[in-house]
Design a protein around this motif. Structure first.
Motif, short mmCIF file in Angstrom:
data_model
loop_
_atom_site.label_atom_id
_atom_site.label_comp_id
_atom_site.label_asym_id
_atom_site.label_seq_id
_atom_site.Cartn_x
_atom_site.Cartn_y
_atom_site.Cartn_z
N ARG A 144 117.69 -26.72 -6.73
CA ARG A 144 118.42 -25.46 -6.82
C ARG A 144 119.46 -25.35 -5.70
O ARG A 144 120.62 -24.96 -5.93
CB ARG A 144 117.42 -24.31 -6.73
N GLN B 261 126.43 -29.39 -7.01
CA GLN B 261 125.97 -30.45 -7.90
C GLN B 261 125.75 -29.91 -9.32
O GLN B 261 125.52 -28.71 -9.52
CB GLN B 261 124.66 -31.04 -7.38
N THR B 262 125.85 -30.77 -10.30
CA THR B 262 125.50 -30.46 -11.69
C THR B 262 124.20 -31.18 -12.02
O THR B 262 124.10 -32.40 -11.81
CB THR B 262 126.60 -30.92 -12.66
N ILE B 263 123.21 -30.44 -12.53
CA ILE B 263 121.90 -31.04 -12.80
C ILE B 263 121.45 -30.70 -14.22
O ILE B 263 121.60 -29.57 -14.68
CB ILE B 263 120.84 -30.55 -11.78
N SER C 285 120.86 -27.81 -4.12
CA SER C 285 121.93 -28.80 -4.31
C SER C 285 123.00 -28.28 -5.26
O SER C 285 124.17 -28.64 -5.14
CB SER C 285 121.35 -30.13 -4.82
N VAL C 286 122.60 -27.43 -6.21
CA VAL C 286 123.57 -26.78 -7.10
C VAL C 286 124.32 -25.68 -6.35
O VAL C 286 125.55 -25.62 -6.36
CB VAL C 286 122.86 -26.21 -8.35
N ASP C 287 123.58 -24.83 -5.65
CA ASP C 287 124.17 -23.66 -5.00
C ASP C 287 125.00 -24.02 -3.77
O ASP C 287 126.05 -23.42 -3.52
CB ASP C 287 123.07 -22.68 -4.57
N GLY D 192 128.73 -27.82 -12.29
CA GLY D 192 128.26 -26.99 -11.20
C GLY D 192 127.11 -26.09 -11.58
O GLY D 192 126.84 -25.10 -10.89
N PHE E 255 122.90 -25.72 -13.39
CA PHE E 255 121.56 -26.32 -13.48
C PHE E 255 121.05 -25.99 -14.89
O PHE E 255 120.76 -24.84 -15.20
CB PHE E 255 120.66 -25.70 -12.41
#
Length: 255
Positions: A195, A203-205, A197-199, A43, A45
């Motif tokens: 950003r 997502q984990t990036i 997509s994480v928040d 979860g 970046f």
């Protein structure tokens, strides 16, 4: 004590433990990764930075199962991928990992929506419509789904590539210089979508980049030099990243 270690490990989307990656042998042996240990937080970046030849892309490729390690161990989630048979590794990459590359890698004969759903179509899986709609909304492609790549700007094409990576709900997404072919404005847009997509999507990036402005969108920056992690910065800003990059020479020593 054992419980704390277990909790840390289950919170990692990917991790490397004592990883060595070497090419050649004898006098021609080149060590690209030298006993690297790192956790990629779920979860979050994470940006990976370092001078040319530092091993940053090699580390990403090993974490993603695109390259094998000489020694050490790699996990994606709770699955150790070192030594995994090709068929199982291919299935894990398909089901658990997304990729965004500098080249957009879109099929010119397919429209944006068809490019987004292509990996799931190949795998014989139907997209989750609610999730797909949310992803399309997050990356701002609602008005462009019927357009082919030739009808889209570079920034829009990379947004399609981002949506394609997100649509299958992978456990982790790897980006290799994902804004490298974009101008500053389009690059900023794509980084903003990553950003979000994480928040917003959890997502984990993991992103390899040489750009301090791009790295500033991450929660954390891992710095590599000479095949080793030489620093781990939380809450980066462009100025902090730039100062830190100036502070390391190609061998990873503080200058």
């Amino acid at each position: 004590m054992a419980t704390a270690v277990f909790e840390t490990r289950t919170a990692a989307a990917a991790r490397a433990e004592g990883v060595v990656k070497a090419y050649g042998s004898g006098e021609t042996r080149v060590v690209a990764l030298d006993r690297v240990t790192a956790d990629i937080r779920q979860g979050g970046f994470t940006a990976i930075m370092g001078p040319s030849g530092s091993g940053k892309s090699t580390l990403m490729h090993c974490l993603a199962g695109l390259d094998t390690v000489t020694s050490g161990r790699i996990w994606v989630g709770d699955t150790e991928i070192t030594g995994l048979k090709d068929k199982k590794l291919t299935r894990l990459r398909r089901d658990s990992i997304g990729f965004i590359f500098q080249a957009f890698n879109l099929l010119p004969t397919l429209n944006a929506l068809e490019n987004i759903t292509l990996p799931m179509d190949i795998a014989g899986r139907k997209p989750d419509k609610e999730w797909l709609d949310r992803v399309v909304s997050t990356v701002g492609l609602g008005e462009r789904l019927k357009h082919r790549p030739s009808q889209l700007s570079g920034g829009q094409q990379q947004r399609v590539a981002v949506a394609r990576a997100l649509a299958a709900r992978p456990a982790i997404i790897f980006g290799d210089e994902p804004t490298g072919n974009l101008d500053s404005r389009a690059g900023a847009e794509v980084l903003g979508f990553l950003r979000r997509s994480v928040d917003e999507l959890g997502q984990t990036i993991v992103m390899v980049t040489h750009d301090p402005v791009a790295a500033a969108h991450a929660d954390r920056v891992l710095y590599l030099a000479d095949g080793r992690i030489v620093d781990d910065m939380a809450n980066p800003t462009a100025d902090l990243v730039l100062d830190r990059m100036r502070g390391f020479d190609a061998r990873g020593r503080v200058s």
